[in-house]
Design a protein around this motif. Structure first.
Motif, PDB file in Angstrom:
ATOM      1  N   THR A 100       0.831  -1.212   0.000  1.00  0.00           N
ATOM      2  CA  THR A 100       0.000   0.000   0.000  1.00  0.00           C
ATOM      3  C   THR A 100       0.860   1.254   0.000  1.00  0.00           C
ATOM      4  N   PHE A 101       1.831   1.299   0.902  1.00  0.00           N
ATOM      5  CA  PHE A 101       2.644   2.509   1.024  1.00  0.00           C
ATOM      6  C   PHE A 101       3.666   2.615  -0.111  1.00  0.00           C
ATOM      7  N   ALA A 102       4.057   1.484  -0.693  1.00  0.00           N
ATOM      8  CA  ALA A 102       4.930   1.541  -1.862  1.00  0.00           C
ATOM      9  C   ALA A 102       4.199   2.185  -3.035  1.00  0.00           C
ATOM     10  N   LEU A 103       2.954   1.776  -3.250  1.00  0.00           N
ATOM     11  CA  LEU A 103       2.168   2.369  -4.327  1.00  0.00           C
ATOM     12  C   LEU A 103       1.850   3.831  -4.033  1.00  0.00           C
ATOM     13  N   TYR A 104       1.629   4.152  -2.760  1.00  0.00           N
ATOM     14  CA  TYR A 104       1.354   5.541  -2.375  1.00  0.00           C
ATOM     15  C   TYR A 104       2.568   6.419  -2.639  1.00  0.00           C
ATOM     16  N   ALA A 105       3.755   5.920  -2.317  1.00  0.00           N
ATOM     17  CA  ALA A 105       4.973   6.689  -2.564  1.00  0.00           C
ATOM     18  C   ALA A 105       5.151   6.946  -4.061  1.00  0.00           C
ATOM     19  N   ALA A 150      -5.765  15.877  -0.839  1.00  0.00           N
ATOM     20  CA  ALA A 150      -6.655  15.517  -1.945  1.00  0.00           C
ATOM     21  C   ALA A 150      -6.107  14.317  -2.704  1.00  0.00           C
ATOM     22  N   ASP A 151      -4.803  14.324  -2.979  1.00  0.00           N
ATOM     23  CA  ASP A 151      -4.213  13.189  -3.687  1.00  0.00           C
ATOM     24  C   ASP A 151      -4.233  11.937  -2.820  1.00  0.00           C
ATOM     25  N   THR A 152      -4.066  12.091  -1.514  1.00  0.00           N
ATOM     26  CA  THR A 152      -4.103  10.931  -0.615  1.00  0.00           C
ATOM     27  C   THR A 152      -5.486  10.299  -0.605  1.00  0.00           C
ATOM     28  N   LEU A 229      -9.680  21.419   5.861  1.00  0.00           N
ATOM     29  CA  LEU A 229      -8.488  20.571   5.952  1.00  0.00           C
ATOM     30  C   LEU A 229      -8.705  19.412   6.905  1.00  0.00           C
ATOM     31  N   ALA A 230      -9.424  19.644   7.996  1.00  0.00           N
ATOM     32  CA  ALA A 230      -9.704  18.560   8.949  1.00  0.00           C
ATOM     33  C   ALA A 230     -10.560  17.480   8.300  1.00  0.00           C
ATOM     34  N   HIS A 231     -11.525  17.894   7.490  1.00  0.00           N
ATOM     35  CA  HIS A 231     -12.360  16.935   6.764  1.00  0.00           C
ATOM     36  C   HIS A 231     -11.511  16.096   5.818  1.00  0.00           C
ATOM     37  N   GLN A 232     -10.608  16.735   5.106  1.00  0.00           N
ATOM     38  CA  GLN A 232      -9.723  16.007   4.200  1.00  0.00           C
ATOM     39  C   GLN A 232      -8.806  15.058   4.968  1.00  0.00           C
ATOM     40  N   ALA A 233      -8.234  15.545   6.075  1.00  0.00           N
ATOM     41  CA  ALA A 233      -7.309  14.725   6.849  1.00  0.00           C
ATOM     42  C   ALA A 233      -8.004  13.491   7.413  1.00  0.00           C
ATOM     43  N   PHE A 234      -9.241  13.659   7.864  1.00  0.00           N
ATOM     44  CA  PHE A 234      -9.990  12.515   8.391  1.00  0.00           C
ATOM     45  C   PHE A 234     -10.153  11.443   7.323  1.00  0.00           C
ATOM     46  N   TRP A 235     -10.585  11.845   6.129  1.00  0.00           N
ATOM     47  CA  TRP A 235     -10.818  10.862   5.089  1.00  0.00           C
ATOM     48  C   TRP A 235      -9.514  10.277   4.550  1.00  0.00           C
ATOM     49  N   ALA A 236      -8.457  11.067   4.516  1.00  0.00           N
ATOM     50  CA  ALA A 236      -7.166  10.533   4.082  1.00  0.00           C
ATOM     51  C   ALA A 236      -6.698   9.435   5.032  1.00  0.00           C
ATOM     52  N   ALA A 237      -6.771   9.692   6.347  1.00  0.00           N
ATOM     53  CA  ALA A 237      -6.352   8.689   7.336  1.00  0.00           C
ATOM     54  C   ALA A 237      -7.270   7.473   7.304  1.00  0.00           C
ATOM     55  N   ALA A 238      -8.583   7.711   7.206  1.00  0.00           N
ATOM     56  CA  ALA A 238      -9.536   6.600   7.204  1.00  0.00           C
ATOM     57  C   ALA A 238      -9.346   5.713   5.981  1.00  0.00           C
TER      58      ALA A 238
END
Length: 259
Positions: A100-105, A150-152, A229-238
């Motif tokens: 997952t993190f390899a593809l994310y990088a 947004a990209d995350t 930004l908090a809304h974006q951060a929540f969905w990025a982490a989730a």
């Protein structure tokens, strides 16, 4: 961490080799941007201001949207799905990294190049030839953070769409449904502020606005920026957590093609 850094650099280099495709996509973005600006500016110009958008705001919305669409790879990709269908994903899973993190990088590297080749030029074009509002200097770091989030979010959704191939073997139906709906739900067709109140409330509980509408809102300073930004951060982490969970379950429970 060094491996992920190299993967990000490899993603940047990989997409920088497709210069003709990038120029073709850029030209398409500009042409469609002209059409969208003509329609929306006409609609807004007659009223003066619609839902907080004047003609200059519409210009920023259109040209930022045309660039962010490519930056977040809104239409998705099928590379992982193809490797799952062929069974080649087994090789990726045996490599000394977290897939997952390899593809994310690698996707961050792609986004970095797209920022320069597909996002900045349409914005510059729009700012030169059409009314265009620029934010306060303090907004630029927030806008950069919003683009990253947004990209995350986009990566998380794309990964889950591709990972569904572990169970379905062919995810083209799901991807087609996503491509049809995402254009409207993320605020690419028209600003979400133009929607009825109930629709805005419903979309606020989904990750879709985080991919297009949220960075534009931060740039235009529409609404509380930190809330956006908090809304974006929540969905990025989730979504990243859900990607990890999905891959873990797939590896334990699913037999890929090839055994």
């Amino acid at each position: 961490m060094r491996a992920y850094g190299r993967l990000a650099l490899a993603g940047f280099r990989r997409f920088s080799t497709y210069r003709q495709a990038m120029f073709a996509g850029l030209a398409t973005n500009v042409v469609f941007g002209l059409l969208r600006f003509a329609i929306l500016s006409t609609a807004v110009g007659g009223a003066g201001v619609v839902a907080g958008y004047d003609v200059a705001d519409v210009g920023a919305y259109v040209w930022l949207g045309q660039g962010i669409m490519a930056f977040t790879l809104l239409w998705g990709d099928t590379a992982l799905a193809e490797r799952i269908r062929s069974g080649d994903v087994v090789v990726d899973l045996y490599r000394p990294w977290h897939l997952t993190f390899a593809l994310y990088a690698e996707d961050l590297g792609r986004a970095g190049y797209t920022l320069l080749a597909r996002l900045a030029p349409p914005v510059a074009f729009g700012a030169i030839f059409f009314p265009f509002p620029w934010p306060e200097p303090t907004t630029w770091p927030l806008f950069a953070l919003s683009l990253l989030l947004a990209d995350t979010v986009s990566f998380g959704i794309r990964f889950l769409l591709n990972a569904s191939t572990f169970w379905l073997l062919d995810n083209r139906g799901i991807v087609s449904c996503y491509n049809v709906t995402s254009l409207l739900l993320c605020g690419m067709g028209v600003p979400i502020a133009f929607f009825p109140t109930w629709a805005q409330t419903a979309l606020a509980s989904t990750p879709f606005p985080s991919m297009i509408q949220s960075p534009i809102d931060v740039f235009l300073e529409h609404g509380p920026q930190w809330t956006t930004l908090a809304h974006q951060a929540f969905w990025a982490a989730a979504l990243l957590a859900l990607c990890h969970l999905t891959l873990t379950r797939a590896v334990r429970k699913v037999v890929v093609q090839g055994g």
